[in-house]
Design an enzyme around this catalytic site. Sequence first.
Site, PDB file in Angstrom:
ATOM      1  N   SER A 139      33.937  42.231  12.027  1.00  0.00           N
ATOM      2  CA  SER A 139      32.643  42.868  12.291  1.00  0.00           C
ATOM      3  C   SER A 139      31.861  42.912  10.990  1.00  0.00           C
ATOM      4  O   SER A 139      32.475  42.960   9.904  1.00  0.00           O
ATOM      5  CB  SER A 139      32.879  44.288  12.807  1.00  0.00           C
ATOM      6  OG  SER A 139      31.681  45.041  12.742  1.00  0.00           O
ATOM      7  N   TYR A 152      35.691  52.822  11.774  1.00  0.00           N
ATOM      8  CA  TYR A 152      35.837  51.511  12.417  1.00  0.00           C
ATOM      9  C   TYR A 152      35.784  50.402  11.369  1.00  0.00           C
ATOM     10  O   TYR A 152      36.632  49.502  11.346  1.00  0.00           O
ATOM     11  CB  TYR A 152      34.716  51.359  13.443  1.00  0.00           C
ATOM     12  CG  TYR A 152      34.563  49.987  14.050  1.00  0.00           C
ATOM     13  CD1 TYR A 152      35.317  49.607  15.162  1.00  0.00           C
ATOM     14  CD2 TYR A 152      33.635  49.069  13.549  1.00  0.00           C
ATOM     15  CE1 TYR A 152      35.156  48.346  15.744  1.00  0.00           C
ATOM     16  CE2 TYR A 152      33.467  47.814  14.123  1.00  0.00           C
ATOM     17  CZ  TYR A 152      34.230  47.457  15.219  1.00  0.00           C
ATOM     18  OH  TYR A 152      34.077  46.220  15.789  1.00  0.00           O
TER      19      TYR A 152
HETATM   20  N1  LIG Z   1      30.511  44.050  20.902  1.00  0.00           N
HETATM   21  C1  LIG Z   1      30.111  43.851  19.655  1.00  0.00           C
HETATM   22  O1  LIG Z   1      28.906  43.918  19.344  1.00  0.00           O
HETATM   23  C2  LIG Z   1      31.128  43.537  18.581  1.00  0.00           C
HETATM   24  C3  LIG Z   1      30.647  43.247  17.293  1.00  0.00           C
HETATM   25  C4  LIG Z   1      31.574  42.938  16.287  1.00  0.00           C
HETATM   26  C5  LIG Z   1      32.935  42.915  16.582  1.00  0.00           C
HETATM   27  N2  LIG Z   1      33.371  43.204  17.839  1.00  0.00           N
HETATM   28  C6  LIG Z   1      34.807  43.155  18.094  1.00  0.00           C
HETATM   29  O2  LIG Z   1      35.063  42.224  19.142  1.00  0.00           O
HETATM   30  C7  LIG Z   1      36.222  42.625  19.898  1.00  0.00           C
HETATM   31  C8  LIG Z   1      35.867  42.707  21.367  1.00  0.00           C
HETATM   32  O3  LIG Z   1      34.834  43.658  21.510  1.00  0.00           O
HETATM   33  P1  LIG Z   1      34.111  43.963  22.889  1.00  0.00           P
HETATM   34  O4  LIG Z   1      32.774  44.453  22.525  1.00  0.00           O
HETATM   35  O5  LIG Z   1      34.295  42.845  23.842  1.00  0.00           O
HETATM   36  O6  LIG Z   1      34.978  45.253  23.366  1.00  0.00           O
HETATM   37  P2  LIG Z   1      35.069  45.974  24.804  1.00  0.00           P
HETATM   38  O7  LIG Z   1      33.921  45.629  25.650  1.00  0.00           O
HETATM   39  O8  LIG Z   1      35.322  47.411  24.488  1.00  0.00           O
HETATM   40  O9  LIG Z   1      36.402  45.334  25.409  1.00  0.00           O
HETATM   41  C9  LIG Z   1      37.625  45.598  24.770  1.00  0.00           C
HETATM   42  C10 LIG Z   1      38.762  45.012  25.570  1.00  0.00           C
HETATM   43  O10 LIG Z   1      39.994  45.385  24.923  1.00  0.00           O
HETATM   44  C11 LIG Z   1      40.827  46.109  25.844  1.00  0.00           C
HETATM   45  N3  LIG Z   1      41.555  47.096  25.052  1.00  0.00           N
HETATM   46  C12 LIG Z   1      41.040  48.091  24.310  1.00  0.00           C
HETATM   47  N4  LIG Z   1      42.013  48.800  23.722  1.00  0.00           N
HETATM   48  C13 LIG Z   1      43.188  48.212  24.092  1.00  0.00           C
HETATM   49  C14 LIG Z   1      44.553  48.473  23.818  1.00  0.00           C
HETATM   50  N5  LIG Z   1      44.933  49.495  23.033  1.00  0.00           N
HETATM   51  N6  LIG Z   1      45.491  47.663  24.365  1.00  0.00           N
HETATM   52  C15 LIG Z   1      45.139  46.630  25.161  1.00  0.00           C
HETATM   53  N7  LIG Z   1      43.857  46.336  25.456  1.00  0.00           N
HETATM   54  C16 LIG Z   1      42.897  47.127  24.936  1.00  0.00           C
HETATM   55  C17 LIG Z   1      39.863  46.679  26.893  1.00  0.00           C
HETATM   56  O11 LIG Z   1      40.440  46.897  28.167  1.00  0.00           O
HETATM   57  P3  LIG Z   1      41.057  48.350  28.579  1.00  0.00           P
HETATM   58  O12 LIG Z   1      40.029  49.371  28.214  1.00  0.00           O
HETATM   59  O13 LIG Z   1      41.331  48.250  30.042  1.00  0.00           O
HETATM   60  O14 LIG Z   1      42.297  48.462  27.754  1.00  0.00           O
HETATM   61  C18 LIG Z   1      38.845  45.538  26.989  1.00  0.00           C
HETATM   62  O15 LIG Z   1      39.325  44.519  27.827  1.00  0.00           O
HETATM   63  C19 LIG Z   1      36.657  43.966  19.305  1.00  0.00           C
HETATM   64  O16 LIG Z   1      37.711  43.761  18.394  1.00  0.00           O
HETATM   65  C20 LIG Z   1      35.416  44.450  18.579  1.00  0.00           C
HETATM   66  O17 LIG Z   1      35.734  45.319  17.523  1.00  0.00           O
HETATM   67  C21 LIG Z   1      32.496  43.517  18.845  1.00  0.00           C
END
Ligand SMILES: NC(=O)c1ccc[n+]([C@@H]2O[C@H](COP(=O)([O-])OP(=O)(O)OC[C@H]3O[C@@H](n4cnc5c(N)ncnc54)[C@H](OP(=O)(O)O)[C@@H]3O)[C@@H](O)[C@H]2O)c1
Length: 232
Positions: A139, A152
Amino acid sequence: MTTTALVTGAARGFGLALTAGLVARGATVIVDGRDATTLTSATTGLPGPGRVVAVPGDLTDATHRGALRAAVHRAGALDLLVHNAGALGPSPLPRLADLPPHAFANLWETNVAAPLALTRLLLPFLRTSPDAAVVTLSSDAAVEAYEGWGGYGATKAALDQLAAVLGVEEPGLRVYAFDPGDMRTDMHQRAFPGEDVSDRPHPSTVVPALLALLDSRPSSGRHRAADLLEAV
Ligand SMILES: NC(=O)c1ccc[n+]([C@@H]2O[C@H](COP(=O)([O-])OP(=O)(O)OC[C@H]3O[C@@H](n4cnc5c(N)ncnc54)[C@H](OP(=O)(O)O)[C@@H]3O)[C@@H](O)[C@H]2O)c1
């Protein structure tokens, strides 16, 4: 060419979009997520029946990580491990002065300790693949000082460092810290509660950046989707 991948956190957001992209290329993808119903309903709709192996569970649970290892063992190989699942912490994002120790401990467990533990379990499989890669989701909060993003961001900085050192220690692997940029996901909405985030890119538009990275296989290191998409 990825034939067997493991993507954590594939029930929604970037993990689901990436899984769809890998399956479309013919890969078998082992996925997880804490909510079994959401994970199954999200992934059964993907094309390529049988190519998604759902192993529901919480990444911070050692027993679940053992189940993921068993699924890889059954698949017989692993060429790509993507540490996508991540925690954001409390919403609204608190200043460091207001970040409870237990909330930071949870962030550390999910974003740093669990990916390292899973990597250790799966290294024997990755080492036998001729062109294996490990990807950690980074990130801009790992490298910039944004108010409220300290907890974070610190865990993402630590994850970046684990990826960097793993790349040095495992020269046979490619290890990439991948910064996807802002994406319109549940996590992003939680980071900006009450705000309209519909102008952020859909995660599926970021997937080609990671696939291009995996195809070109540069040296291990940190890469930003924005730079990769420019090249694409
Ligand atoms: N969205 C952004 O703008 C952004 C920007 C920079 C980096 N990122 C990074 O990109 C990655 C994906 O982000 P996202 O925005 O797609 O997140 P999201 O929408 O919150 O989805 C997260 C996924 O991970 C699963 N998850 C969360 N905690 C878990 C655990 N302890 N064990 C197993 N599964 C788990 C969730 O399902 P359940 O809740 O059912 O477990 C969900 O499928 C993350 O690492 C995030 O930090 C995102």
